[in-house]
Design an enzyme around this catalytic site. Sequence first.
Site, PDB file in Angstrom:
ATOM      1  N   ASN A   6      13.320  -1.031  53.988  1.00 26.69           N
ATOM      2  CA  ASN A   6      13.715  -2.353  53.497  1.00 26.69           C
ATOM      3  C   ASN A   6      12.532  -2.988  52.753  1.00 26.69           C
ATOM      4  O   ASN A   6      11.455  -3.166  53.338  1.00 26.69           O
ATOM      5  CB  ASN A   6      14.139  -3.206  54.711  1.00 26.69           C
ATOM      6  CG  ASN A   6      14.588  -4.595  54.319  1.00 26.69           C
ATOM      7  OD1 ASN A   6      13.978  -5.224  53.456  1.00 26.69           O
ATOM      8  ND2 ASN A   6      15.625  -5.096  54.953  1.00 26.69           N
ATOM      9  N   ASP A   8      12.502  -6.016  51.239  1.00 25.74           N
ATOM     10  CA  ASP A   8      12.641  -7.475  51.087  1.00 25.74           C
ATOM     11  C   ASP A   8      11.300  -8.195  51.034  1.00 25.74           C
ATOM     12  O   ASP A   8      11.108  -9.130  50.260  1.00 25.74           O
ATOM     13  CB  ASP A   8      13.405  -8.078  52.280  1.00 25.74           C
ATOM     14  CG  ASP A   8      14.876  -7.730  52.286  1.00 25.74           C
ATOM     15  OD1 ASP A   8      15.358  -7.136  51.306  1.00 25.74           O
ATOM     16  OD2 ASP A   8      15.537  -8.049  53.295  1.00 25.74           O
ATOM     17  N   HIS A   9      10.375  -7.770  51.919  1.00 30.82           N
ATOM     18  CA  HIS A   9       9.149  -8.574  52.046  1.00 30.82           C
ATOM     19  C   HIS A   9       8.131  -8.323  50.946  1.00 30.82           C
ATOM     20  O   HIS A   9       7.160  -9.073  50.823  1.00 30.82           O
ATOM     21  CB  HIS A   9       8.574  -8.454  53.453  1.00 30.82           C
ATOM     22  CG  HIS A   9       9.509  -9.090  54.443  1.00 30.82           C
ATOM     23  ND1 HIS A   9      10.013 -10.354  54.244  1.00 30.82           N
ATOM     24  CD2 HIS A   9      10.077  -8.623  55.573  1.00 30.82           C
ATOM     25  CE1 HIS A   9      10.845 -10.641  55.235  1.00 30.82           C
ATOM     26  NE2 HIS A   9      10.914  -9.603  56.044  1.00 30.82           N
ATOM     27  N   HIS A  42      18.263  -7.083  51.291  1.00 31.31           N
ATOM     28  CA  HIS A  42      19.171  -8.127  51.779  1.00 31.31           C
ATOM     29  C   HIS A  42      19.210  -9.214  50.704  1.00 31.31           C
ATOM     30  O   HIS A  42      18.227  -9.923  50.499  1.00 31.31           O
ATOM     31  CB  HIS A  42      18.635  -8.674  53.108  1.00 31.31           C
ATOM     32  CG  HIS A  42      19.525  -9.699  53.745  1.00 31.31           C
ATOM     33  ND1 HIS A  42      19.265 -10.218  54.994  1.00 31.31           N
ATOM     34  CD2 HIS A  42      20.669 -10.305  53.335  1.00 31.31           C
ATOM     35  CE1 HIS A  42      20.209 -11.095  55.319  1.00 31.31           C
ATOM     36  NE2 HIS A  42      21.065 -11.167  54.314  1.00 31.31           N
ATOM     37  N   ARG A  44      20.119 -12.548  49.954  1.00 30.24           N
ATOM     38  CA  ARG A  44      20.500 -13.736  50.720  1.00 30.24           C
ATOM     39  C   ARG A  44      21.117 -14.794  49.821  1.00 30.24           C
ATOM     40  O   ARG A  44      20.788 -14.884  48.641  1.00 30.24           O
ATOM     41  CB  ARG A  44      19.271 -14.330  51.415  1.00 30.24           C
ATOM     42  CG  ARG A  44      18.878 -13.582  52.662  1.00 30.24           C
ATOM     43  CD  ARG A  44      17.666 -14.220  53.319  1.00 30.24           C
ATOM     44  NE  ARG A  44      17.501 -13.706  54.665  1.00 30.24           N
ATOM     45  CZ  ARG A  44      18.015 -14.255  55.760  1.00 30.24           C
ATOM     46  NH1 ARG A  44      18.700 -15.365  55.686  1.00 30.24           N
ATOM     47  NH2 ARG A  44      17.818 -13.705  56.928  1.00 30.24           N
ATOM     48  N   ARG A  48      15.942 -16.136  48.778  1.00 28.98           N
ATOM     49  CA  ARG A  48      14.543 -16.435  49.107  1.00 28.98           C
ATOM     50  C   ARG A  48      13.601 -15.272  48.814  1.00 28.98           C
ATOM     51  O   ARG A  48      12.414 -15.470  48.661  1.00 28.98           O
ATOM     52  CB  ARG A  48      14.410 -16.869  50.564  1.00 28.98           C
ATOM     53  CG  ARG A  48      14.641 -15.759  51.537  1.00 28.98           C
ATOM     54  CD  ARG A  48      14.296 -16.180  52.945  1.00 28.98           C
ATOM     55  NE  ARG A  48      15.306 -17.058  53.507  1.00 28.98           N
ATOM     56  CZ  ARG A  48      15.503 -17.175  54.816  1.00 28.98           C
ATOM     57  NH1 ARG A  48      14.753 -16.526  55.665  1.00 28.98           N
ATOM     58  NH2 ARG A  48      16.454 -17.953  55.270  1.00 28.98           N
ATOM     59  N   HIS A  49      14.130 -14.056  48.817  1.00 19.21           N
ATOM     60  CA  HIS A  49      13.245 -12.933  48.447  1.00 19.21           C
ATOM     61  C   HIS A  49      13.876 -12.058  47.356  1.00 19.21           C
ATOM     62  O   HIS A  49      13.498 -12.139  46.205  1.00 19.21           O
ATOM     63  CB  HIS A  49      12.739 -12.143  49.663  1.00 19.21           C
ATOM     64  CG  HIS A  49      13.726 -11.888  50.773  1.00 19.21           C
ATOM     65  ND1 HIS A  49      14.962 -11.330  50.570  1.00 19.21           N
ATOM     66  CD2 HIS A  49      13.628 -12.098  52.116  1.00 19.21           C
ATOM     67  CE1 HIS A  49      15.573 -11.207  51.726  1.00 19.21           C
ATOM     68  NE2 HIS A  49      14.803 -11.672  52.695  1.00 19.21           N
ATOM     69  N   GLU A  69      22.373  -5.191  52.314  1.00 19.32           N
ATOM     70  CA  GLU A  69      22.687  -6.063  53.455  1.00 19.32           C
ATOM     71  C   GLU A  69      23.161  -7.385  52.898  1.00 19.32           C
ATOM     72  O   GLU A  69      22.526  -7.949  51.997  1.00 19.32           O
ATOM     73  CB  GLU A  69      21.420  -6.349  54.255  1.00 19.32           C
ATOM     74  CG  GLU A  69      21.024  -5.285  55.203  1.00 19.32           C
ATOM     75  CD  GLU A  69      19.752  -5.671  55.922  1.00 19.32           C
ATOM     76  OE1 GLU A  69      19.402  -6.865  55.982  1.00 19.32           O
ATOM     77  OE2 GLU A  69      19.091  -4.758  56.412  1.00 19.32           O
ATOM     78  N   THR A  99      14.451 -14.457  59.884  1.00 19.60           N
ATOM     79  CA  THR A  99      15.029 -13.147  59.635  1.00 19.60           C
ATOM     80  C   THR A  99      16.363 -13.113  60.372  1.00 19.60           C
ATOM     81  O   THR A  99      16.689 -14.049  61.097  1.00 19.60           O
ATOM     82  CB  THR A  99      14.083 -12.021  60.126  1.00 19.60           C
ATOM     83  OG1 THR A  99      14.684 -10.750  59.883  1.00 19.60           O
ATOM     84  CG2 THR A  99      13.763 -12.139  61.605  1.00 19.60           C
ATOM     85  N   THR A 100      17.136 -12.040  60.177  1.00 19.58           N
ATOM     86  CA  THR A 100      18.427 -11.947  60.853  1.00 19.58           C
ATOM     87  C   THR A 100      18.191 -12.021  62.361  1.00 19.58           C
ATOM     88  O   THR A 100      17.439 -11.228  62.907  1.00 19.58           O
ATOM     89  CB  THR A 100      19.102 -10.609  60.488  1.00 19.58           C
ATOM     90  OG1 THR A 100      19.010 -10.444  59.084  1.00 19.58           O
ATOM     91  CG2 THR A 100      20.549 -10.591  60.908  1.00 19.58           C
ATOM     92  N   GLU A 150      25.202  -0.540  62.783  1.00 19.32           N
ATOM     93  CA  GLU A 150      23.753  -0.509  62.945  1.00 19.32           C
ATOM     94  C   GLU A 150      23.453  -1.294  64.210  1.00 19.32           C
ATOM     95  O   GLU A 150      23.735  -2.493  64.294  1.00 19.32           O
ATOM     96  CB  GLU A 150      23.059  -1.135  61.724  1.00 19.32           C
ATOM     97  CG  GLU A 150      21.533  -1.062  61.851  1.00 19.32           C
ATOM     98  CD  GLU A 150      20.802  -1.704  60.669  1.00 19.32           C
ATOM     99  OE1 GLU A 150      21.347  -1.726  59.554  1.00 19.32           O
ATOM    100  OE2 GLU A 150      19.678  -2.190  60.893  1.00 19.32           O
ATOM    101  N   HIS A 189      15.822  -3.084  63.127  1.00 18.35           N
ATOM    102  CA  HIS A 189      15.286  -4.440  63.299  1.00 18.35           C
ATOM    103  C   HIS A 189      14.126  -4.453  64.292  1.00 18.35           C
ATOM    104  O   HIS A 189      14.283  -4.026  65.434  1.00 18.35           O
ATOM    105  CB  HIS A 189      16.340  -5.460  63.744  1.00 18.35           C
ATOM    106  CG  HIS A 189      16.036  -6.828  63.186  1.00 18.35           C
ATOM    107  ND1 HIS A 189      15.036  -7.609  63.687  1.00 18.35           N
ATOM    108  CD2 HIS A 189      16.553  -7.504  62.130  1.00 18.35           C
ATOM    109  CE1 HIS A 189      14.968  -8.726  62.982  1.00 18.35           C
ATOM    110  NE2 HIS A 189      15.872  -8.685  62.021  1.00 18.35           N
ATOM    111  N   GLY A 190      12.987  -4.903  63.793  1.00 22.25           N
ATOM    112  CA  GLY A 190      11.809  -5.058  64.649  1.00 22.25           C
ATOM    113  C   GLY A 190      11.097  -3.760  64.993  1.00 22.25           C
ATOM    114  O   GLY A 190      10.165  -3.763  65.805  1.00 22.25           O
ATOM    115  N   GLY A 211      11.689  -2.404  57.834  1.00 23.78           N
ATOM    116  CA  GLY A 211      11.124  -3.128  56.705  1.00 23.78           C
ATOM    117  C   GLY A 211       9.763  -3.727  56.967  1.00 23.78           C
ATOM    118  O   GLY A 211       8.743  -3.264  56.462  1.00 23.78           O
TER     119      GLY A 211
END
Length: 240
Positions: A6, A8-9, A42, A44, A48-49, A69, A99-100, A150, A189-190, A211
């Site tokens: 991912n 995104d960041h 993702h 959004r 935002r990203h 996503e 985040t989600t 997921e 996630h995480g 990600g």
Amino acid sequence: MLLGVNVDHVATIRQARKGFEPDPVMAATLAILGGADGITVHLREDRRHIQDRDLRMLRELVPVELNLEMASTKEMIGIATKIKPDLVTLVPEKRAELTTEGGLDVKSQKRIISDAVKKIHNTNIPVSLFINPDSESIRISKQIGADMVEIHTGMYANAKGKKQEEELSRVIHAVRYALDVGLVVNAGHGLNYFNVVKVASIQGIRGLYIGHSIVSRAVLVGMERAVREMKELIKQSAGK
Ligand code: PXP
């Protein structure tokens, strides 16, 4: 087991200045060179990203799985059916969250999610639902017609000690149950360099979606070289 990266960041850093760098599309191509089996973004509602342009360019460039996503909204369904990613993962989305935060509430949102799945299926795009590791969410995901789920590993990732063992066991049971009902199973996630091994050891998981920890490590492992290159440029130009 596949790894979907991912990016995104990378876009989060770019949006801090709203400039051109770092470009998540360039990061995606490097991630693919590094062995990524897929690229996830993702898009959004608040942009935002990741931006619409990123998604369009990624669709042109990414030869591996492009996983979009998104929330189950009319706008996003329109974008997905136009851009045609290789996979859509439906996620819950709250404006103020960092985040989600949790899996989809497939029980109370059943109609909305199931309508979204049908519309996305009409363009032959497979759909994954991001859900908490519980059997009710899995059962409903199957009823809704999802191709994959997921399993949310965030609670496992954030827990410590005995609680983490319990959360891992919830993930393991969820994976088994989802496979039993005939779903393809991913997780994410995480996950980071310290906690990934126990999840990667679970039998039957198709892929992991990661990600933040990869982008974080990229910043650190790239820092020394980035500074050296800037020093070199300054040194070469000094007194010119
Ligand atoms: N899977 C889903 C559904 C997500 O929303 C995210 C975060 O965008 C990830 C995986 C990746 O999580 P992380 O950035 O913590 O690795």
